[in-house]
Write a protein that holds these residues in place. Sequence first.
Motif, PDB file in Angstrom:
ATOM      1  N   PHE A 130       0.848  -1.181   0.000  1.00  0.00           N
ATOM      2  CA  PHE A 130       0.000   0.000   0.000  1.00  0.00           C
ATOM      3  C   PHE A 130       0.887   1.235   0.000  1.00  0.00           C
ATOM      4  N   PRO A 131       0.716   2.137  -0.977  1.00  0.00           N
ATOM      5  CA  PRO A 131       1.524   3.360  -0.983  1.00  0.00           C
ATOM      6  C   PRO A 131       1.052   4.323   0.092  1.00  0.00           C
ATOM      7  N   LEU A 132       1.984   5.033   0.675  1.00  0.00           N
ATOM      8  CA  LEU A 132       1.684   6.076   1.660  1.00  0.00           C
ATOM      9  C   LEU A 132       2.249   7.387   1.153  1.00  0.00           C
ATOM     10  N   PHE A 133       1.474   8.438   1.284  1.00  0.00           N
ATOM     11  CA  PHE A 133       1.901   9.755   0.828  1.00  0.00           C
ATOM     12  C   PHE A 133       1.788  10.742   2.004  1.00  0.00           C
ATOM     13  N   HIS A 171       4.409  12.127   3.451  1.00  0.00           N
ATOM     14  CA  HIS A 171       5.640  12.135   4.234  1.00  0.00           C
ATOM     15  C   HIS A 171       6.825  12.410   3.310  1.00  0.00           C
ATOM     16  N   GLY A 172       6.643  13.347   2.385  1.00  0.00           N
ATOM     17  CA  GLY A 172       7.700  13.578   1.418  1.00  0.00           C
ATOM     18  C   GLY A 172       7.561  12.607   0.272  1.00  0.00           C
ATOM     19  N   PHE A 173       8.677  11.991  -0.107  1.00  0.00           N
ATOM     20  CA  PHE A 173       8.665  11.035  -1.217  1.00  0.00           C
ATOM     21  C   PHE A 173       7.810   9.829  -0.847  1.00  0.00           C
ATOM     22  N   PRO A 174       6.902   9.372  -1.737  1.00  0.00           N
ATOM     23  CA  PRO A 174       6.010   8.274  -1.384  1.00  0.00           C
ATOM     24  C   PRO A 174       6.761   6.979  -1.116  1.00  0.00           C
ATOM     25  N   PHE A 175       6.283   6.231  -0.145  1.00  0.00           N
ATOM     26  CA  PHE A 175       6.828   4.913   0.161  1.00  0.00           C
ATOM     27  C   PHE A 175       5.650   3.993   0.401  1.00  0.00           C
ATOM     28  N   SER A 176       5.928   2.747   0.722  1.00  0.00           N
ATOM     29  CA  SER A 176       4.828   1.797   0.857  1.00  0.00           C
ATOM     30  C   SER A 176       5.022   0.928   2.086  1.00  0.00           C
ATOM     31  N   ILE A 177       3.919   0.394   2.558  1.00  0.00           N
ATOM     32  CA  ILE A 177       3.962  -0.654   3.560  1.00  0.00           C
ATOM     33  C   ILE A 177       3.628  -1.962   2.855  1.00  0.00           C
ATOM     34  N   PHE A 189     -10.096 -14.622   0.614  1.00  0.00           N
ATOM     35  CA  PHE A 189      -8.938 -13.754   0.812  1.00  0.00           C
ATOM     36  C   PHE A 189      -8.847 -13.292   2.253  1.00  0.00           C
ATOM     37  N   CYS A 190      -7.648 -13.249   2.781  1.00  0.00           N
ATOM     38  CA  CYS A 190      -7.435 -12.657   4.104  1.00  0.00           C
ATOM     39  C   CYS A 190      -6.014 -12.120   4.196  1.00  0.00           C
ATOM     40  N   LYS A 191      -5.855 -11.157   5.063  1.00  0.00           N
ATOM     41  CA  LYS A 191      -4.530 -10.646   5.383  1.00  0.00           C
ATOM     42  C   LYS A 191      -3.957 -11.487   6.516  1.00  0.00           C
ATOM     43  N   ILE A 192      -2.734 -11.974   6.329  1.00  0.00           N
ATOM     44  CA  ILE A 192      -2.047 -12.706   7.387  1.00  0.00           C
ATOM     45  C   ILE A 192      -1.388 -11.695   8.312  1.00  0.00           C
ATOM     46  N   ARG A 193      -1.835 -11.656   9.531  1.00  0.00           N
ATOM     47  CA  ARG A 193      -1.329 -10.649  10.476  1.00  0.00           C
ATOM     48  C   ARG A 193       0.036 -11.084  11.023  1.00  0.00           C
ATOM     49  N   THR A 194       1.013 -10.220  10.820  1.00  0.00           N
ATOM     50  CA  THR A 194       2.379 -10.493  11.252  1.00  0.00           C
ATOM     51  C   THR A 194       2.859  -9.507  12.319  1.00  0.00           C
ATOM     52  N   ASN A 195       1.963  -8.612  12.735  1.00  0.00           N
ATOM     53  CA  ASN A 195       2.309  -7.568  13.710  1.00  0.00           C
ATOM     54  C   ASN A 195       3.391  -6.627  13.189  1.00  0.00           C
ATOM     55  N   SER A 196       3.420  -6.469  11.868  1.00  0.00           N
ATOM     56  CA  SER A 196       4.405  -5.590  11.254  1.00  0.00           C
ATOM     57  C   SER A 196       3.866  -5.088   9.922  1.00  0.00           C
ATOM     58  N   PRO A 197       4.128  -3.830   9.569  1.00  0.00           N
ATOM     59  CA  PRO A 197       3.734  -3.311   8.250  1.00  0.00           C
ATOM     60  C   PRO A 197       4.828  -3.465   7.197  1.00  0.00           C
ATOM     61  N   PHE A 198       5.832  -4.278   7.478  1.00  0.00           N
ATOM     62  CA  PHE A 198       6.959  -4.408   6.559  1.00  0.00           C
ATOM     63  C   PHE A 198       7.310  -5.865   6.274  1.00  0.00           C
ATOM     64  N   HIS A 228       4.374  -2.555 -14.940  1.00  0.00           N
ATOM     65  CA  HIS A 228       4.816  -2.195 -13.594  1.00  0.00           C
ATOM     66  C   HIS A 228       3.743  -1.386 -12.865  1.00  0.00           C
ATOM     67  N   GLN A 229       3.480  -1.780 -11.627  1.00  0.00           N
ATOM     68  CA  GLN A 229       2.595  -0.995 -10.784  1.00  0.00           C
ATOM     69  C   GLN A 229       3.348   0.271 -10.337  1.00  0.00           C
ATOM     70  N   PRO A 230       2.624   1.290  -9.818  1.00  0.00           N
ATOM     71  CA  PRO A 230       3.263   2.583  -9.516  1.00  0.00           C
ATOM     72  C   PRO A 230       4.464   2.513  -8.581  1.00  0.00           C
ATOM     73  N   MET A 231       4.444   1.602  -7.599  1.00  0.00           N
ATOM     74  CA  MET A 231       5.542   1.567  -6.648  1.00  0.00           C
ATOM     75  C   MET A 231       6.696   0.681  -7.090  1.00  0.00           C
ATOM     76  N   ALA A 232       6.550  -0.029  -8.216  1.00  0.00           N
ATOM     77  CA  ALA A 232       7.601  -0.922  -8.691  1.00  0.00           C
ATOM     78  C   ALA A 232       8.661  -0.142  -9.461  1.00  0.00           C
ATOM     79  N   ASN A 233       9.880  -0.623  -9.378  1.00  0.00           N
ATOM     80  CA  ASN A 233      10.979   0.014 -10.086  1.00  0.00           C
ATOM     81  C   ASN A 233      10.884  -0.343 -11.574  1.00  0.00           C
TER      82      ASN A 233
END
Length: 402
Positions: free
Chosen positions: A113-116, A118-124, A143-152, A325-330
């Motif tokens: 997920f992109p975050l804006f 905070h300056g240059f956009p980054f993602s979690i 579908f489900c999100k596997i919770r890892t207790n981390s956004p990274f 390429h999606q927006p956050m991909a190099n």
Amino acid sequence: MKMLLFFFAIQFFLAIYQVIKLHNLTKANRKTREKKLSILRKNERLLHTAYLSVENFTKSRSLPPSLSNLPLAEKEGIVLDVKIFHFPLFTPPYNASIGISEGRHYLFFRYDFPLFGHGFPFSISNIGSVQLDQDLNPLEKTFCKIRTNSPFSEDPRFFQHGKENYLIYSDIHSHSKDVRGLRIGALNLKEQKLDYITPLHHQFQKVEKNWTPFSHSGKIHFVYEIGRQKILSLSDPQKDSLESFPSLLFSSSSWSSRWGILRGGTPALLVEKEYLSFFHSSFEDHLGIIWYVMGAFTFEAFPPFKMTRISPYPILFKGIYDTLHQPMANPKVRSIYPAGFVLKDERDSLLVSCGENDSGIKLVTLSKDKLLASLQPADTMCNRPLYAEHDSRIGCWAAFGE
């Protein structure tokens, strides 16, 4: 005295004014620089999209010289089918690991997920899962999100040990976002969660990732270093109790140095009395484009797990690298990233799940017999030039788990 205090007060406020002015100027310059970088990346993505559109229209695909003279795996009978995996998420899932549990196919993947603001956009980054139907299409309600207790959390690998299901994935260390390590979690598919998570503090380098898990004699093992076969074992996945096997002497490989250092990809499974796994490597071409390629290797089913055979050149197929390429991909990275495989069709073929361009997923079906027949002995090919029209140097490489 009053005049002196007044003078110091004026100097004080002038100093504060200069600091604020300098701060605002620095902030404005940073925003301008970040805006220029954002525009530059956007233009790169637009150019790449246009480039792919032209190639799709002309039915041609441009590969770098070190790949362009290699045969497509379809012509060799190795690749039987390539399925583009579609799943409606806010951002495309990628780097997927496929697995089977109780007769059901599951796919575990990374999505960002992109975050804006905070300056240059980054993602979690998150880890998701979905169950597949018989045609390998996603059952959206599962579908489900596997919770890892981390956004990274990044790049999950699904594997089985005994009767249990596990995920191993990369995550940041609590003390530094620039340091990444591996974590293992016991996967509860009924409740769609990790029952526990164990950080594995085997930190030989700043970023630890791409370990190859496999199960042997009641212990979980990892190929940490391909080639020399540096093996780690874990007797209790609830404890950070990694043990290391003695490394083998440096073993040669037919994998050319021009395609990069071997790095882990899929978990390893027993196939024809040996462990089989798919790896990736990467290299940079003369235009500054980074290319990820994949191959396969086998190793003995008993300690010290010596590598036995390996792909002599990358496995390429029609339409490889064509995911937009999606927006956050190099946009300067062309990647094929194997992260899981299963046996299918009464064990006559293999289904490999791959991420592509950090922007999508492809499910590649391969002939088991043709693939195994294509592999070359790992210790006798070092000086034989294979498809080395542009670079005859054959490298003997080992790779750390990065």
